[in-house]
Design a protein around this motif. Structure first.
Motif, PDB file in Angstrom:
ATOM      1  N   ALA A  99      11.846  80.374 -27.673  1.00 44.86           N
ATOM      2  CA  ALA A  99      12.726  81.273 -28.427  1.00 44.86           C
ATOM      3  C   ALA A  99      13.017  80.605 -29.760  1.00 44.86           C
ATOM      4  CB  ALA A  99      14.013  81.531 -27.640  1.00 44.86           C
ATOM      5  N   PHE A 100      12.284  81.029 -30.765  1.00 49.57           N
ATOM      6  CA  PHE A 100      12.384  80.394 -32.090  1.00 49.57           C
ATOM      7  C   PHE A 100      13.052  81.369 -33.049  1.00 49.57           C
ATOM      8  CE2 PHE A 100       9.997  76.311 -32.268  1.00 49.57           C
ATOM      9  CZ  PHE A 100       9.826  76.170 -30.903  1.00 49.57           C
ATOM     10  N   PHE A 101      14.305  81.069 -33.373  1.00 50.46           N
ATOM     11  CA  PHE A 101      15.082  81.898 -34.291  1.00 50.46           C
ATOM     12  C   PHE A 101      14.909  81.429 -35.734  1.00 50.46           C
ATOM     13  CE2 PHE A 101      16.767  82.753 -30.194  1.00 50.46           C
ATOM     14  CZ  PHE A 101      17.327  84.025 -30.243  1.00 50.46           C
ATOM     15  N   GLY A 103       2.704  73.527 -22.498  1.00 51.02           N
ATOM     16  CA  GLY A 103       2.998  74.263 -21.273  1.00 51.02           C
ATOM     17  C   GLY A 103       1.723  74.753 -20.602  1.00 51.02           C
ATOM     18  N   ARG A 104       0.820  75.296 -21.391  1.00 52.70           N
ATOM     19  CA  ARG A 104      -0.426  75.823 -20.823  1.00 52.70           C
ATOM     20  C   ARG A 104      -1.276  74.698 -20.230  1.00 52.70           C
ATOM     21  NH1 ARG A 104      -0.805  81.102 -22.039  1.00 52.70           N
ATOM     22  NH2 ARG A 104       0.169  81.826 -23.965  1.00 52.70           N
ATOM     23  N   ALA A 105      -1.297  73.540 -20.894  1.00 51.97           N
ATOM     24  CA  ALA A 105      -2.103  72.418 -20.386  1.00 51.97           C
ATOM     25  C   ALA A 105      -1.630  71.970 -19.012  1.00 51.97           C
ATOM     26  CB  ALA A 105      -2.038  71.247 -21.363  1.00 51.97           C
ATOM     27  N   LEU A 106      -0.358  72.229 -18.700  1.00 49.71           N
ATOM     28  CA  LEU A 106       0.190  71.821 -17.400  1.00 49.71           C
ATOM     29  C   LEU A 106       0.286  73.000 -16.434  1.00 49.71           C
ATOM     30  CD1 LEU A 106       2.949  69.376 -18.707  1.00 49.71           C
ATOM     31  CD2 LEU A 106       0.780  68.777 -17.614  1.00 49.71           C
ATOM     32  N   GLY A 107      -0.284  74.128 -16.810  1.00 49.55           N
ATOM     33  CA  GLY A 107      -0.369  75.263 -15.895  1.00 49.55           C
ATOM     34  C   GLY A 107       0.836  76.173 -15.883  1.00 49.55           C
ATOM     35  N   ALA A 108       1.802  75.948 -16.769  1.00 47.04           N
ATOM     36  CA  ALA A 108       2.977  76.820 -16.804  1.00 47.04           C
ATOM     37  C   ALA A 108       2.608  78.185 -17.386  1.00 47.04           C
ATOM     38  CB  ALA A 108       4.083  76.182 -17.661  1.00 47.04           C
ATOM     39  N   THR A 109       3.381  79.195 -16.998  1.00 47.64           N
ATOM     40  CA  THR A 109       3.320  80.473 -17.707  1.00 47.64           C
ATOM     41  C   THR A 109       4.200  80.327 -18.937  1.00 47.64           C
ATOM     42  OG1 THR A 109       3.017  81.685 -15.649  1.00 47.64           O
ATOM     43  CG2 THR A 109       3.878  82.931 -17.532  1.00 47.64           C
ATOM     44  N   VAL A 110       3.641  80.596 -20.114  1.00 45.15           N
ATOM     45  CA  VAL A 110       4.390  80.416 -21.358  1.00 45.15           C
ATOM     46  C   VAL A 110       4.574  81.775 -22.022  1.00 45.15           C
ATOM     47  CG1 VAL A 110       4.479  79.251 -23.589  1.00 45.15           C
ATOM     48  CG2 VAL A 110       3.383  78.117 -21.643  1.00 45.15           C
ATOM     49  N   VAL A 111       5.816  82.108 -22.324  1.00 44.08           N
ATOM     50  CA  VAL A 111       6.081  83.346 -23.053  1.00 44.08           C
ATOM     51  C   VAL A 111       6.761  82.990 -24.363  1.00 44.08           C
ATOM     52  CG1 VAL A 111       6.201  84.887 -21.071  1.00 44.08           C
ATOM     53  CG2 VAL A 111       8.258  83.690 -21.798  1.00 44.08           C
ATOM     54  N   ASP A 112       6.380  83.693 -25.410  1.00 45.66           N
ATOM     55  CA  ASP A 112       6.881  83.385 -26.752  1.00 45.66           C
ATOM     56  C   ASP A 112       7.667  84.602 -27.247  1.00 45.66           C
ATOM     57  OD1 ASP A 112       7.332  82.519 -29.305  1.00 45.66           O
ATOM     58  OD2 ASP A 112       5.217  82.286 -29.839  1.00 45.66           O
ATOM     59  N   LEU A 113       8.987  84.464 -27.312  1.00 46.97           N
ATOM     60  CA  LEU A 113       9.836  85.560 -27.756  1.00 46.97           C
ATOM     61  C   LEU A 113       9.608  85.809 -29.249  1.00 46.97           C
ATOM     62  CD1 LEU A 113      12.312  87.456 -27.069  1.00 46.97           C
ATOM     63  CD2 LEU A 113      13.732  85.619 -27.992  1.00 46.97           C
ATOM     64  N   ASP A 114       9.189  87.001 -29.576  1.00 43.26           N
ATOM     65  CA  ASP A 114       9.053  87.391 -30.984  1.00 43.26           C
ATOM     66  C   ASP A 114      10.435  87.858 -31.440  1.00 43.26           C
ATOM     67  OD1 ASP A 114       8.560  88.560 -33.418  1.00 43.26           O
ATOM     68  OD2 ASP A 114       7.436  90.256 -32.583  1.00 43.26           O
ATOM     69  N   VAL A 115      11.199  86.932 -32.004  1.00 36.20           N
ATOM     70  CA  VAL A 115      12.614  87.224 -32.283  1.00 36.20           C
ATOM     71  C   VAL A 115      12.753  88.455 -33.171  1.00 36.20           C
ATOM     72  CG1 VAL A 115      14.701  86.358 -33.422  1.00 36.20           C
ATOM     73  CG2 VAL A 115      13.408  84.866 -31.885  1.00 36.20           C
ATOM     74  N   GLY A 166      10.907  90.954 -33.488  1.00 42.19           N
ATOM     75  CA  GLY A 166      10.541  92.184 -32.797  1.00 42.19           C
ATOM     76  C   GLY A 166      11.271  92.367 -31.472  1.00 42.19           C
ATOM     77  N   SER A 167      12.284  91.558 -31.224  1.00 40.91           N
ATOM     78  CA  SER A 167      13.005  91.608 -29.952  1.00 40.91           C
ATOM     79  C   SER A 167      14.293  92.409 -30.106  1.00 40.91           C
ATOM     80  CB  SER A 167      13.351  90.189 -29.494  1.00 40.91           C
ATOM     81  OG  SER A 167      14.439  89.690 -30.256  1.00 40.91           O
ATOM     82  N   SER A 168      15.039  92.512 -29.018  1.00 44.32           N
ATOM     83  CA  SER A 168      16.306  93.248 -29.076  1.00 44.32           C
ATOM     84  C   SER A 168      17.386  92.518 -29.859  1.00 44.32           C
ATOM     85  CB  SER A 168      16.791  93.563 -27.653  1.00 44.32           C
ATOM     86  OG  SER A 168      15.913  94.507 -27.062  1.00 44.32           O
ATOM     87  N   VAL A 169      17.101  91.288 -30.298  1.00 47.83           N
ATOM     88  CA  VAL A 169      17.998  90.625 -31.254  1.00 47.83           C
ATOM     89  C   VAL A 169      18.145  91.509 -32.486  1.00 47.83           C
ATOM     90  CG1 VAL A 169      18.238  88.619 -32.771  1.00 47.83           C
ATOM     91  CG2 VAL A 169      17.425  88.307 -30.423  1.00 47.83           C
ATOM     92  N   ALA A 170      17.032  92.161 -32.870  1.00 49.10           N
ATOM     93  CA  ALA A 170      17.054  93.033 -34.050  1.00 49.10           C
ATOM     94  C   ALA A 170      17.937  94.259 -33.843  1.00 49.10           C
ATOM     95  CB  ALA A 170      15.627  93.461 -34.392  1.00 49.10           C
ATOM     96  N   LYS A 171      18.278  94.559 -32.573  1.00 52.69           N
ATOM     97  CA  LYS A 171      19.178  95.693 -32.301  1.00 52.69           C
ATOM     98  C   LYS A 171      20.605  95.221 -32.067  1.00 52.69           C
ATOM     99  CE  LYS A 171      15.423  97.897 -29.736  1.00 52.69           C
ATOM    100  NZ  LYS A 171      15.043  98.254 -28.366  1.00 52.69           N
ATOM    101  N   GLY A 172      20.853  93.947 -32.324  1.00 51.55           N
ATOM    102  CA  GLY A 172      22.223  93.441 -32.231  1.00 51.55           C
ATOM    103  C   GLY A 172      22.527  92.697 -30.958  1.00 51.55           C
TER     104      GLY A 172
END
Ligand code: CP
Length: 307
Positions: free
Chosen positions: A57-59, A73-85, A87-93
């Motif tokens: 989550a990079f603001f 994260g990927r190199a160690l097998g984790a599922t990695v999700v990248d919040l597009d701040v 384009g996220s609901s942050v933009a809706k307040g």
């Protein structure tokens, strides 16, 4: 006989800062990063974190930190999700806390947070049950950058005990500088911060830190030199005499022979250092970036208690 044991956990379960970190904890992470670099090359540990969901989550803008956490994260097998701040609901307040709780409710176990507000990682830890990794909070701290820098320096010049590391530029607005001061002095180095007075204000009295306000005094005999950019996004202004602080190969001759140049990036070549110095044989800038991946593998694995 006393046997040094590297702890498998980080004391708080989060990585907010390196202030107060024990030398053994820091060295343990650096040593683990070396192992992780080899493991990544050999494709070992590829399922170590397969049960983990790591959310980024990079603001604030980022290239190095965000991408290296994703690769780690990927190199160690984790599922990695990248919040597009943007384009996220942050933009809706939606508030920061509600956004982070939403990530947690979908199964996120580790949150990598970059935020403009100092203390945002601690807020995230109070508000959720996720492990929190501080990927930079305002001018306060950027611990994984400092760990990458320390690993890079240790590999280039050896143990840091008694070595003088000069940090040149906009120190006052720099979270990287603060974390580097804690990390490097924790490893036994002495840090000299240098810049125009308004860029080094407030560092008098920090343990093992010397404040200098001429370039010559900053560089003289230093074992390594780190340049910093002006953090314009945090209110820095370029000083009128900025060229007096620009590092180049001639000025680096004031430092100890062979002293490497570092920069945590992003660099503004031609402002804080010349392009020629940034790509000179003694430049460690590329290695700082490369070491960012194994350092972040080490941090993710250690916080999860898996290494
Ligand atoms: N050094 C650093 O934090 O770079 P990024 O902003 O590109 O992540």
């Amino acid at each position: 006989m006393t046997v040094a044991v590297t702890p498998r956990t980080w004391p708080s379960g989060h990585l907010f800062d390196l202030a107060g970190a024990a030398r053994g904890q820091i060295e343990g992470l650096l040593d683990l990063a070396v192992e992780m670099r080899e493991a990544r090359a050999a494709r070992r540990h590829a399922s170590m974190l397969e049960a983990e969901i790591v959310a980024l989550a990079f603001f604030e803008a980022s290239t190095r930190t965000r991408i290296s956490f994703e690769l780690a994260g990927r190199a160690l097998g984790a599922t990695v999700v990248d919040l597009d701040v943007a384009g996220s609901s942050v933009a809706k307040g939606e508030s920061l806390v509600d956004t982070l709780r939403t990530l947690e409710r979908m199964g996120t176990t580790t949150l990598v947070l970059r935020h403009q507000e100092p203390g945002a990682p601690q807020l995230a830890a109070r508000a959720t049950g996720m492990r929190i990794v501080n990927a930079g909070d305002g001018a306060h701290a950027h611990p994984t950058q400092a760990l990458s820098d320390a690993l890079t320096l240790r590999e280039a010049i050896g143990p840091l005990d008694g070595r003088v590391v000069a940090i040149v530029g906009d120190v006052v607005h720099s979270r990287v500088a603060r974390s580097n001061i804690h990390c490097l002095t924790g490893l036994g180095a002495r840090v000299r911060v240098g810049g125009p007075p308004e860029w080094v204000a407030g560092f008098d009295g920090w343990p093992a830190v010397e404040v200098t306000t001429t370039l010559e005094a900053t560089l003289r005999g230093a074992d390594a030199v780190m340049a910093l950019r002006a953090q314009l996004e945090r209110g820095a202004e370029l000083p009128e005499d900025r060229l007096a602080w620009r590092l180049d190969s001639d000025r680096m001759r004031l430092a100890a022979p062979g002293a490497p140049i570092l920069h945590p990036g992003p660099t503004n070549e031609g402002v804080e250092l010349t392009a020629e110095l940034a790509s000179a044989p003694g430049s460690l800038i590329g290695r700082q970036v490369a070491n960012g991946v194994p350092i972040r593998m080490a941090v993710l694995a250690r916080l999860a208690g898996m290494a």
